[in-house]
Design a protein around this motif. Structure first.
Motif, PDB file in Angstrom:
ATOM      1  N   ASP A 180      29.732  38.181  43.470  1.00 22.28           N
ATOM      2  CA  ASP A 180      29.068  37.357  44.476  1.00 22.28           C
ATOM      3  C   ASP A 180      28.593  35.999  43.962  1.00 22.28           C
ATOM      4  N   LEU A 181      28.811  35.715  42.670  1.00 23.60           N
ATOM      5  CA  LEU A 181      28.446  34.402  42.142  1.00 23.60           C
ATOM      6  C   LEU A 181      29.526  33.353  42.404  1.00 23.60           C
ATOM      7  N   ARG A 223      35.789  30.397  48.693  1.00 20.41           N
ATOM      8  CA  ARG A 223      37.011  29.577  48.789  1.00 20.41           C
ATOM      9  C   ARG A 223      37.916  29.704  47.565  1.00 20.41           C
ATOM     10  N   TRP A 224      37.402  30.200  46.460  1.00 20.82           N
ATOM     11  CA  TRP A 224      38.189  30.282  45.231  1.00 20.82           C
ATOM     12  C   TRP A 224      39.331  31.286  45.285  1.00 20.82           C
ATOM     13  N   PHE A 225      39.131  32.405  45.961  1.00 26.20           N
ATOM     14  CA  PHE A 225      40.083  33.524  45.812  1.00 26.20           C
ATOM     15  C   PHE A 225      40.930  33.781  47.041  1.00 26.20           C
ATOM     16  N   HIS A 226      42.189  34.080  46.772  1.00 26.48           N
ATOM     17  CA  HIS A 226      43.131  34.445  47.819  1.00 26.48           C
ATOM     18  C   HIS A 226      43.157  35.956  48.007  1.00 26.48           C
ATOM     19  N   ILE A 227      42.780  36.688  46.958  1.00 24.84           N
ATOM     20  CA  ILE A 227      42.728  38.146  47.037  1.00 24.84           C
ATOM     21  C   ILE A 227      41.745  38.666  45.978  1.00 24.84           C
ATOM     22  N   VAL A 228      41.086  39.772  46.316  1.00 27.81           N
ATOM     23  CA  VAL A 228      40.089  40.386  45.440  1.00 27.81           C
ATOM     24  C   VAL A 228      40.443  41.864  45.268  1.00 27.81           C
ATOM     25  N   TYR A 285      32.100  47.211  45.028  1.00 30.67           N
ATOM     26  CA  TYR A 285      32.918  47.154  46.243  1.00 30.67           C
ATOM     27  C   TYR A 285      32.102  46.575  47.406  1.00 30.67           C
ATOM     28  N   GLU A 286      30.874  47.062  47.577  1.00 26.00           N
ATOM     29  CA  GLU A 286      30.035  46.558  48.659  1.00 26.00           C
ATOM     30  C   GLU A 286      29.705  45.081  48.463  1.00 26.00           C
ATOM     31  N   GLU A 287      29.463  44.691  47.214  1.00 23.91           N
ATOM     32  CA  GLU A 287      29.192  43.283  46.896  1.00 23.91           C
ATOM     33  C   GLU A 287      30.402  42.419  47.295  1.00 23.91           C
ATOM     34  N   ALA A 288      31.596  42.908  46.971  1.00 27.62           N
ATOM     35  CA  ALA A 288      32.827  42.174  47.301  1.00 27.62           C
ATOM     36  C   ALA A 288      33.014  42.071  48.810  1.00 27.62           C
ATOM     37  N   MET A 289      32.737  43.156  49.519  1.00 33.03           N
ATOM     38  CA  MET A 289      32.892  43.153  50.983  1.00 33.03           C
ATOM     39  C   MET A 289      31.916  42.181  51.645  1.00 33.03           C
ATOM     40  N   GLU A 290      30.746  42.001  51.043  1.00 36.60           N
ATOM     41  CA  GLU A 290      29.765  41.053  51.588  1.00 36.60           C
ATOM     42  C   GLU A 290      30.095  39.611  51.214  1.00 36.60           C
ATOM     43  N   VAL A 325      39.851  41.919  50.421  1.00 31.98           N
ATOM     44  CA  VAL A 325      39.265  42.833  49.430  1.00 31.98           C
ATOM     45  C   VAL A 325      39.988  44.178  49.450  1.00 31.98           C
ATOM     46  N   HIS A 326      40.466  44.595  48.280  1.00 29.47           N
ATOM     47  CA  HIS A 326      41.215  45.858  48.169  1.00 29.47           C
ATOM     48  C   HIS A 326      40.689  46.688  47.010  1.00 29.47           C
TER      49      HIS A 326
END
Length: 174
Positions: free
Chosen positions: A85-86, A90-95, A132-137, A144-145
């Motif tokens: 979350d830091l 806009r940086w990522f196309h996929i996580v 995972y929850e941090e990524a989804m938020e 996010v996968h």
């Protein structure tokens, strides 16, 4: 000649789930640049103190983001870090959030010298799907996968899947 566009990939998950192994191999197979945030912070001394309880330096997140921004705008980076979350969305196309069985994770972390509260907190982090929850938020749900990361077979399957995704992304965007 126009530079080819390349995607930025974030590999995240609890320490010990296999991000570094996967990231380095992905970089070799795709030609993207592997960036380990821990190594980047160490090289640039991007710290903001020391955590006595966990016995590790505290990351200066703002300096890390400043350090990486130009490379991320360029594209073609595989970023490996246990938090997500830091980073600007806009940086990522996929996580990809790597997940590992708790018993296996415990063993991996113990072999790295994790003990006591640090070991327990990291295993709990995995149990409660914290990353995972941090990524989804932090990111749009559709990018996010979760990937299982328990066995060498999982590693190979994840590599094939991500390489395929990167190749398709490059076809679609060039």
């Amino acid at each position: 000649m126009k530079m080819r566009k390349r995607p930025n990939v974030l590999l995240t998950g609890t320490p010990g789930v296999g991000k570094t192994t996967l990231g380095k191999e992905l970089a070799q197979r795709t030609g993207l640049t592997y960036v380990n945030i821990g190594d980047l912070a160490q090289e640039g001394q991007l710290y903001d103190g020391y955590d006595e309880e966990y016995q590790c330096p505290i990351l200066d997140e703002d300096r890390v983001v400043d350090e990486l921004d130009e490379k991320m705008v360029e594209g073609g980076a595989i970023v490996d870090y246990h938090g997500c979350d830091l980073f600007p969305e806009r940086w990522f196309h996929i996580v990809f959030v790597l997940r590992t069985d708790n018993t296996q994770l415990y063993t991996r972390l113990e072999s790295r010298g994790y003990a006591g509260k640090k070991l327990q907190d990291n295993v709990q982090c995995e149990i409660f799907q914290t990353i995972y929850e941090e990524a989804m938020e932090a990111y749009s749900e559709e990018i996010v996968h979760q990937l299982s990361s328990n066995t060498p077979e999982d590693l190979e399957r994840n590599l094939e899947q991500i390489v395929q995704w990167i190749e398709q992304w490059m076809k679609d965007h060039n």
